[in-house]
Motif scaffolding. Structure first.
Motif, short mmCIF file in Angstrom:
data_model
loop_
_atom_site.label_atom_id
_atom_site.label_comp_id
_atom_site.label_asym_id
_atom_site.label_seq_id
_atom_site.Cartn_x
_atom_site.Cartn_y
_atom_site.Cartn_z
N SER A 90 0.82 -1.23 0.00
CA SER A 90 0.00 0.00 0.00
C SER A 90 0.85 1.27 0.00
CB SER A 90 -0.95 -0.03 1.19
OG SER A 90 -0.21 -0.12 2.39
N ARG A 126 -5.33 3.03 8.54
CA ARG A 126 -4.98 1.87 9.38
C ARG A 126 -6.12 0.85 9.47
NH1 ARG A 126 -0.38 3.17 11.95
NH2 ARG A 126 0.05 5.34 12.42
N GLY A 134 -7.44 -0.85 7.08
CA GLY A 134 -7.45 -1.88 6.03
C GLY A 134 -8.48 -1.51 4.97
N LEU A 136 -5.09 4.22 1.28
CA LEU A 136 -6.13 3.58 2.10
C LEU A 136 -6.91 4.60 2.96
CD1 LEU A 136 -4.25 0.31 3.12
CD2 LEU A 136 -6.43 0.43 1.89
N GLY A 167 -2.50 -10.20 3.64
CA GLY A 167 -3.89 -9.78 3.77
C GLY A 167 -4.75 -10.32 2.67
N HIS A 186 -7.67 -8.95 -0.04
CA HIS A 186 -8.28 -7.73 -0.58
C HIS A 186 -9.47 -8.08 -1.44
CE1 HIS A 186 -4.89 -5.65 0.90
NE2 HIS A 186 -4.05 -5.99 -0.05
#
Ligand SMILES: O=C(O)CCC(=O)C(=O)O
Length: 286
Positions: free
Chosen positions: A123, A150, A152, A190, A248, A250
């Motif tokens: 990111s 933060r 996500g 983000l 993660g 997405h």
């Protein structure tokens, strides 16, 4: 160049306002370049108009590929030095656009995270909003939720399909970022952000070059990533030999139908617009 303290503010909050990045002469040159791009004799009509007013352009695509002034601004050392401070020394120019937000009509931008449109392996992506007119609450300045980078990646879906917006935002914690002409907002990919309709008599023209760390690679070649990739350019440092991957899961921006722009997918206007009609109108349909 931005200071250590400013870089820390960005890391903590997911955005940074720099009140003076470009001087009046540079801003004047950018506004003159916009007039050239909009000249009726200009053959390149790759822009998008306001749905309520076909005479008002709301988006000019890829201005860096159309006019030297924007190519030079996007690569200006003062800007690239600052970007490098935020995302590291290997800086790729990613894509650019001009959001025109015309008086009394300028479209709403709904709450969203840019990363939802083009998820990458990491990111370290930053968009810079360079204001060519002073941005105020009246003409639809940018709004952000501090610290939301933060959280996500949030769902940008409606009824199971990507619609490029997050619903049920607590707007009480949002900041309005009023910025003078020549100033800029550095925005983490983000960070939740939005802007209201332009209710004033003044335009809010904004040049948005976007950058990413060279080791951030797109993980989904939907309309936006595929549209951006041909224009990418290494501005600083070395090309990547590895992809840096943040762990993660997405969500991918899988829409019910292809769309030309953020405005269209957020409004849902793409749902009634056949692809051929969009292509004829000059939209970046891929
Ligand atoms: O122009 C604005 O107010 C916001 C722009 C934005 O979020 C975008 O184009 O992705």
């Amino acid at each position: 160049m931005i200071s250590e303290q400013q870089a820390r503010f960005y890391a903590d909050n997911g955005y940074l306002v720099v009140e003076k990045l470009f001087d009046a002469e540079q801003v004047g040159a950018a506004l003159a370049a916009i007039d050239e791009l909009l000249d009726p004799d200009n053959a390149d009509k790759a822009f998008e108009v306001e749905p309520q007013d076909a005479n008002t352009v709301r988006r000019i695509w890829s201005p860096t590929q159309k006019h030297d002034v924007f190519e030079q601004l996007a690569a200006a050392p003062a800007l690239v030095d600052s970007v490098a401070k935020l995302i590291g020394e290997n800086v790729l120019f990613h894509y650019s656009k001009l959001n025109m937000k015309g008086p009394k009509v300028g479209s709403v931008v709904e709450w969203h995270q840019d990363f939802s449109y083009y998820p990458h392996t990491n990111s370290d992506l930053v968009a810079v909003l360079i204001f060519l007119d002073a941005a105020s609450k009246e003409n639809g300045c940018l709004r952000v939720i501090p610290g939301s980078h933060r959280l996500g990646l949030q769902s940008h879906d409606v009824d199971g399909f990507f619609r490029g917006k997050v619903q049920n935002i607590n707007e009480d914690v949002a900041e309005h970022l009023e910025v003078p002409a020549g100033g800029a907002v550095f925005l983490h990919c983000l960070t939740l952000h939005a802007s209201a309709r332009n209710e004033s008599d003044l335009p809010r023209r904004t040049f948005l070059p976007a950058y990413r760390a060279a080791d951030a690679f797109p993980i989904y070649f939907g309309p936006h990533a595929a549209h951006n990739e041909p224009g990418i350019k290494l501005l600083r440092g070395e090309p990547a030999r590895v992809a840096r991957v943040e762990a993660g899961v997405h969500r991918l921006p899988i829409a019910e139908r292809d769309f030309g722009s953020l405005y269209e997918v957020q409004e849902g206007s793409h749902l009634s617009k056949p692809m051929e009609q969009m292509k004829t109108a000059g939209y970046a349909v891929v």
